[in-house]
Design an enzyme around this catalytic site. Structure first.
Site, short mmCIF file in Angstrom:
data_model
loop_
_atom_site.label_atom_id
_atom_site.label_comp_id
_atom_site.label_asym_id
_atom_site.label_seq_id
_atom_site.Cartn_x
_atom_site.Cartn_y
_atom_site.Cartn_z
N ARG A 164 0.97 -1.17 -0.13
CA ARG A 164 -0.08 -0.07 -0.07
C ARG A 164 0.86 1.41 0.09
O ARG A 164 0.60 2.14 -0.78
CB ARG A 164 -0.87 0.09 1.19
CG ARG A 164 -2.18 -0.73 1.09
CD ARG A 164 -2.51 -1.33 2.31
NE ARG A 164 -1.81 -2.43 2.65
CZ ARG A 164 -1.83 -3.67 2.41
NH1 ARG A 164 -2.62 -4.00 1.46
NH2 ARG A 164 -0.90 -4.40 2.59
N THR A 165 1.84 1.46 0.93
CA THR A 165 2.80 2.69 0.99
C THR A 165 3.20 2.74 -0.28
O THR A 165 3.43 3.97 -0.77
CB THR A 165 3.33 2.46 2.26
OG1 THR A 165 2.63 2.14 3.44
CG2 THR A 165 4.12 4.03 2.52
N LYS A 182 26.26 -4.30 -1.52
CA LYS A 182 27.91 -4.35 -1.62
C LYS A 182 28.49 -3.60 -0.42
O LYS A 182 29.56 -3.61 -0.41
CB LYS A 182 28.35 -3.56 -3.09
CG LYS A 182 27.51 -3.84 -4.41
CD LYS A 182 28.13 -3.25 -5.36
CE LYS A 182 27.50 -3.48 -6.68
NZ LYS A 182 27.57 -2.37 -7.68
N ARG A 203 11.62 4.00 3.39
CA ARG A 203 10.83 3.13 4.20
C ARG A 203 12.19 2.14 4.78
O ARG A 203 13.01 1.79 3.62
CB ARG A 203 9.99 2.06 3.69
CG ARG A 203 9.74 0.89 4.61
CD ARG A 203 8.50 0.22 4.20
NE ARG A 203 7.29 0.92 4.72
CZ ARG A 203 5.97 0.44 4.65
NH1 ARG A 203 5.94 -0.88 4.60
NH2 ARG A 203 5.07 1.07 5.10
N HIS A 215 5.32 6.02 11.45
CA HIS A 215 4.66 6.04 10.03
C HIS A 215 3.80 7.26 9.83
O HIS A 215 2.68 7.22 9.74
CB HIS A 215 4.11 4.71 9.97
CG HIS A 215 3.91 4.18 8.58
ND1 HIS A 215 3.73 5.07 7.47
CD2 HIS A 215 3.29 3.11 8.19
CE1 HIS A 215 3.41 4.52 6.36
NE2 HIS A 215 3.29 3.11 6.67
C1 NCD Z 1 1.95 -0.86 8.26
C2 NCD Z 1 3.55 -0.86 8.28
O1 NCD Z 1 4.40 -1.16 7.37
O2 NCD Z 1 4.00 -0.17 9.27
N1 NCD Z 1 1.36 -1.14 6.82
C3 NCD Z 1 1.30 -0.17 6.03
O3 NCD Z 1 2.11 0.55 5.77
N2 NCD Z 1 0.10 0.18 5.74
C4 NCD Z 1 1.45 -2.22 9.29
C5 NCD Z 1 2.08 -3.52 8.99
O4 NCD Z 1 2.83 -3.97 8.31
O5 NCD Z 1 1.64 -4.24 9.88
#
Ligand code: NCD
Length: 356
Positions: A90-91, A120, A141, A170
């Site tokens: 999703r993100t 590397k 991320r 997040h």
């Molecule tokens: C979450 C995350 O990555 O922190 N998911 C997200 O970004 N929608 C929650 C999760 O991974 O459980």
């Protein structure tokens, strides 16, 4: 000084910012204070109510753009690097879709942990310094807590948006969660919110608590197994920010008048190999079923989840109108579109006839 005034360009690297900022934010990370342009977005602590209002007011315009058959050209010529060192559906995809909806371009290996020079032995600092020479903004991320903060301090010419840093924060997820709550209740204050699952390691939970603490009268119920509780010192911090917090251990303690249930996955990847036995023991602790909703939830509440889900919400619940987790995913694209426009200073180019 916002990065915008150092010009968001592919210019040579400037020296590191050492500016002090309030709200306990680390050096170089600024509060938004109604002006997003050129700023890093690494923590909900940067936000105030005014900034959230500006962001939310931009969302309907983004929805309008996304509904059109062709994409807009608002971010034409802008290049955005998506650096995802942890898995994401999703993100990642909502950021990519948001950029494409606005006519921008995306760079970045789909799996930098395996296919970038990280394999590397290159460290994050060098990767960020390289990427900032290619793009106008970096979305990061990373499995390490505070990675986005460090990257933001390293990258001096382009803003960094935190798309999840380990068990830390997040922020873009919290903003889309808050938007979903706001859409339903028309307010973000005086709400009763139940959060369930991996409270200790859930970065979405941490950022959402920070967001809810900005508004008056919010009461939060935290339901988890003992080993996944929010640590005492963090509870204190949120209480000091104004949240009323109840730690509960059973479904019977869920208040019937809760406005929101925010369910989360027990995150297997946050358990060390030694603790994996523990994960097996607790993974089925709290599961939403139709039966359970009937017993503990009211008719007007909403059931949220940042997703992905494993088994903690039974599929039979998906058709219940109170289940809004797929609505959240769509809101995620709109929120990220709005954020990109504001951070890249393009809000003035939104066509005035865009309906709100
Ligand atoms: C979450 C995350 O990555 O922190 N998911 C997200 O970004 N929608 C929650 C999760 O991974 O459980």
């Amino acid at each position: 000084m916002p990065k915008s005034s150092r010009s968001i360009s592919r210019a040579p690297i400037a020296k590191k910012s050492t500016k002090f900022t309030p709200n306990n934010l680390p050096s170089g990370i600024e509060i938004i204070d109604g002006n997003f342009k050129g700023k890093d977005i690494v923590s909900l602590d940067q936000f105030d109510k005014k900034s959230i209002k500006i962001l939310f007011e931009t969302v309907p315009k983004m929805r309008n753009i996304a509904m059109k058959a062709s994409s807009s050209k608002i971010l034409a010529g802008k290049i955005i690097s998506l650096l995802f060192y942890e898995p994401s559906t999703r993100t990642h995809d909502s950021f990519e879709a948001a950029i494409k909806q606005l006519g921008g371009s995306v760079i970045g290996s789909p799996n930098p942990a395996q296919f970038s020079s990280a394999i590397k032995g290159e460290d994050l600092y060098d990767t960020i310094k390289t990427e900032e020479g290619y793009c106008d903004l970096i979305v990061l991320r990373h499995p390490q807590t505070k990675a986005a903060q460090d990257a933001a301090t390293a990258a001096t010419t382009v803003p960094i948006i935190n798309a999840g840093d380990g068990i830390g924060e997040h922020p873009t997820q919290a903003l889309l969660d808050m938007y979903t709550i706001y859409e339903k209740f028309g307010k973000l204050s005086n709400l009763k919110i139940l959060l369930v699952g991996d409270i200790k390691n859930g970065r979405t939970v941490h950022s959402l608590l920070d967001g809810l603490a900005l508004y008056q009268g919010n009461e939060v119920y935290l339901l988890s197994t003992k080993n996944l509780r929010l640590p005492e010192d963090e509870i204190k911090q949120f209480e000091n920010k104004g949240l009323k917090i109840h730690t509960i251990t059973t479904e019977d303690e869920i208040p019937k008048d809760a406005h929101v249930w925010y369910w989360t996955r027990i995150q297997k990847e946050r358990f060390s190999p030694k603790e994996l036995k523990n994960y097996e023991k607790i993974k089925n602790s709290f599961i939403v079923t139709a039966q359970m909703l009937k017993k503990h939830a009211n008719k007007n509440m909403i059931l949220m989840h940042p997703l992905p889900r494993v088994n903690e919400i039974s599929k039979e619940v998906d058709s219940d109108p109170r289940a809004v987790y797929f609505k959240q995913t769509r809101n995620g694209m709109y929120i990220r579109m709005a954020l990109l426009i504001l951070v890249l200073g393009k809000q003035k180019t939104i066509r005035p006839h865009s309906k709100t």
